[in-house]
Write a protein that holds these residues in place. Structure first.
Motif, PDB file in Angstrom:
ATOM      1  N   PHE A   1      34.548  55.631  48.838  1.00 11.70           N
ATOM      2  CA  PHE A   1      33.630  55.493  49.962  1.00 11.70           C
ATOM      3  C   PHE A   1      33.144  54.056  50.083  1.00 11.70           C
ATOM      4  O   PHE A   1      33.334  53.249  49.190  1.00 11.70           O
ATOM      5  N   PHE A   2      32.463  53.784  51.177  1.00  7.47           N
ATOM      6  CA  PHE A   2      32.068  52.419  51.499  1.00  7.47           C
ATOM      7  C   PHE A   2      31.215  51.767  50.400  1.00  7.47           C
ATOM      8  O   PHE A   2      30.451  52.415  49.725  1.00  7.47           O
ATOM      9  N   ARG A   3      31.417  50.483  50.254  1.00  9.12           N
ATOM     10  CA  ARG A   3      30.751  49.698  49.224  1.00  9.12           C
ATOM     11  C   ARG A   3      30.897  50.348  47.849  1.00  9.12           C
ATOM     12  O   ARG A   3      29.925  50.492  47.101  1.00  9.12           O
ATOM     13  N   LEU A   4      32.140  50.740  47.520  1.00  8.31           N
ATOM     14  CA  LEU A   4      32.426  51.332  46.207  1.00  8.31           C
ATOM     15  C   LEU A   4      31.388  52.388  45.862  1.00  8.31           C
ATOM     16  O   LEU A   4      30.683  52.292  44.863  1.00  8.31           O
TER      17      LEU A   4
ATOM     18  N   SER B   1      38.761  37.931  45.193  1.00  7.73           N
ATOM     19  CA  SER B   1      38.630  36.686  44.418  1.00  7.73           C
ATOM     20  C   SER B   1      39.524  35.592  44.997  1.00  7.73           C
ATOM     21  O   SER B   1      39.103  34.435  45.106  1.00  7.73           O
ATOM     22  N   GLU B   2      40.737  35.979  45.370  1.00 12.46           N
ATOM     23  CA  GLU B   2      41.647  34.995  45.952  1.00 12.46           C
ATOM     24  C   GLU B   2      41.109  34.496  47.306  1.00 12.46           C
ATOM     25  O   GLU B   2      41.164  33.303  47.605  1.00 12.46           O
ATOM     26  N   ALA B   3      40.546  35.407  48.089  1.00  9.95           N
ATOM     27  CA  ALA B   3      39.984  35.003  49.388  1.00  9.95           C
ATOM     28  C   ALA B   3      38.772  34.095  49.194  1.00  9.95           C
ATOM     29  O   ALA B   3      38.602  33.106  49.915  1.00  9.95           O
TER      30      ALA B   3
ATOM     31  N   ARG C   1      40.250  37.862  55.169  1.00 13.11           N
ATOM     32  CA  ARG C   1      41.376  37.278  54.430  1.00 13.11           C
ATOM     33  C   ARG C   1      41.792  38.210  53.285  1.00 13.11           C
ATOM     34  O   ARG C   1      42.981  38.424  53.037  1.00 13.11           O
ATOM     35  N   ALA C   2      40.803  38.771  52.593  1.00 12.03           N
ATOM     36  CA  ALA C   2      41.093  39.682  51.475  1.00 12.03           C
ATOM     37  C   ALA C   2      41.869  40.905  51.971  1.00 12.03           C
ATOM     38  O   ALA C   2      42.787  41.384  51.302  1.00 12.03           O
ATOM     39  N   ALA C   3      41.514  41.395  53.159  1.00 14.00           N
ATOM     40  CA  ALA C   3      42.220  42.562  53.714  1.00 14.00           C
ATOM     41  C   ALA C   3      43.702  42.241  53.924  1.00 14.00           C
ATOM     42  O   ALA C   3      44.571  43.084  53.695  1.00 14.00           O
TER      43      ALA C   3
ATOM     44  N   ALA D   1      31.794  44.352  49.499  1.00 15.40           N
ATOM     45  CA  ALA D   1      30.996  44.594  48.286  1.00 15.40           C
ATOM     46  C   ALA D   1      31.617  43.898  47.086  1.00 15.40           C
ATOM     47  O   ALA D   1      30.917  43.287  46.263  1.00 15.40           O
ATOM     48  N   THR D   2      32.948  43.986  46.987  1.00 19.97           N
ATOM     49  CA  THR D   2      33.637  43.390  45.847  1.00 19.97           C
ATOM     50  C   THR D   2      33.558  41.864  45.902  1.00 19.97           C
ATOM     51  O   THR D   2      33.368  41.206  44.882  1.00 19.97           O
ATOM     52  N   ALA D   3      33.686  41.315  47.113  1.00 22.02           N
ATOM     53  CA  ALA D   3      33.619  39.854  47.264  1.00 22.02           C
ATOM     54  C   ALA D   3      32.224  39.335  46.924  1.00 22.02           C
ATOM     55  O   ALA D   3      32.078  38.337  46.206  1.00 22.02           O
ATOM     56  N   TRP D   4      31.188  40.005  47.422  1.00 22.61           N
ATOM     57  CA  TRP D   4      29.824  39.584  47.072  1.00 22.61           C
ATOM     58  C   TRP D   4      29.624  39.605  45.562  1.00 22.61           C
ATOM     59  O   TRP D   4      29.055  38.696  44.971  1.00 22.61           O
ATOM     60  N   SER D   5      30.123  40.687  44.946  1.00 23.31           N
ATOM     61  CA  SER D   5      29.972  40.806  43.494  1.00 23.31           C
ATOM     62  C   SER D   5      30.723  39.696  42.775  1.00 23.31           C
ATOM     63  O   SER D   5      30.198  39.062  41.851  1.00 23.31           O
TER      64      SER D   5
END
Ligand code: ZN
Length: 302
Positions: free
Chosen positions: A177-180, A233-235, A269-271, A294-298
């Motif tokens: 689900f959204f935001r892990l 992380s790459e983005a 970009r990550a998508a 969520a993952t990018a912010w983290s």
């Protein structure tokens, strides 16, 4: 209307009949129950029924589902965590002698929620990491390993029944689900997948949609979220904040907009960088941006 990819057959659960619920025998007195959107589990003991959670999505149907298996009363209710979509029908079960068990943090959370008599206070709480209980011949291990979904959330392990309950941890055969699973603490969510793979069980009940899962499903979810993190992380490494702002013509004095535009560009970009998962998980298109965000912010701040 937004177009969504069709749900693949492997991600669909059983058809829900007129009764509004499906009960699946998990062996040893344990049962899985779902109404399609939400699910949980209960265990028949020699004296009664131990139920995990009481969702308003199931409401009265939960008691009907239990009665379809056994005439014994619900003697114990375990709160997996405090969220109303999982325990907001607990008042329907309340009666003299019902034991309600949760982590102490869950009890405190419910106490602080005013004007909600749908979630009765637990009658027994524990603090710290672990509580082991023998309930009428069935061993329950309640583990609080971290705030992977909500403070006080539990793993509910029944070692002899090779059964695990981890409500709101992931969705078997579907992307999270959204935001892990709206994780407030993304690193703890990643840790939880590692932790879940350290226990011995054959079936895991995770709280949403119509399917129980297996340890292989946990491993698949972990692989998926690792792909999210690698793409994010790459983005982060390659999308430049100034360039993103310039491209979106963000005024130089609007720093908040600059951050927003940059993170949106990172997410987009990550998508593009995400490998294809459609053949392995359903719903990968639905919450992809939310999960990547969520993952990018983290990855940026944790
Ligand atoms: Zn929840």
């Amino acid at each position: 209307m937004t177009e969504f990819a069709p749900v693949p057959d492997f991600a669909l659960g059983p058809d829900i009949p007129e009764s509004g619920y499906v009960v699946q025998d998990l062996g040893g007195g344990a049962h899985f129950v779902t109404q399609g959107m939400i699910n949980t589990m209960f265990v028949e003991t020699k004296n009664g029924v131990v139920l995990v959670d009481a969702s308003p999505f199931l409401g009265d149907k939960l008691l009907e589902a239990i009665e379809s298996v056994t005439p014994k009363p619900v003697t114990h209710l375990i709160y997996s965590h405090a969220h109303a979509d999982h325990i907001g029908a607990a008042h329907l079960l309340k009666r003299d002698g019902l034991k309600i068990i949760s982590h102490e943090i869950t009890g405190e959370f419910i106490k602080e929620v005013k004007n909600d008599d749908r979630r009765p206070l637990p009658t027994e709480t524990f603090s710290g990491r672990r509580k082991e209980m023998d309930i009428d011949g069935v061993r329950f291990v309640l583990d609080y390993t971290g705030d992977w979904h909500q403070a006080g959330n539990l793993f509910i392990h029944l070692p002899e029944l090779k059964l695990m309950g981890a409500m709101d941890s992931f969705t078997p055969k579907s992307a999270p689900f959204f935001r892990l699973y709206f994780s407030a603490h993304v690193p703890a969510y990643f840790d939880a997948m590692d932790q879940l793979l350290e226990y011995d069980y054959e079936t895991i009940v995770t709280g949403h949609m119509a399917l129980p899962g297996t340890p292989e499903d946990v491993a698949t979810n972990r692989e998926y979220i690792r792909d999210l993190r690698a793409a994010a992380s790459e983005a982060l490494r390659t999308v430049d904040m100034k360039e993103a702002s310039a491209a979106a013509k963000v005024p130089a004095d609007n720093k908040q907009a600059e951050i927003k535009v940059w993170m949106d560009a990172v997410t987009a970009r990550a998508a593009e960088l995400m490998p294809s998962w459609e053949k392995r998980l359903g719903g990968t298109d639905i919450f992809l941006s939310d999960n990547l965000n969520a993952t990018a912010w983290s990855a940026f701040i944790d």
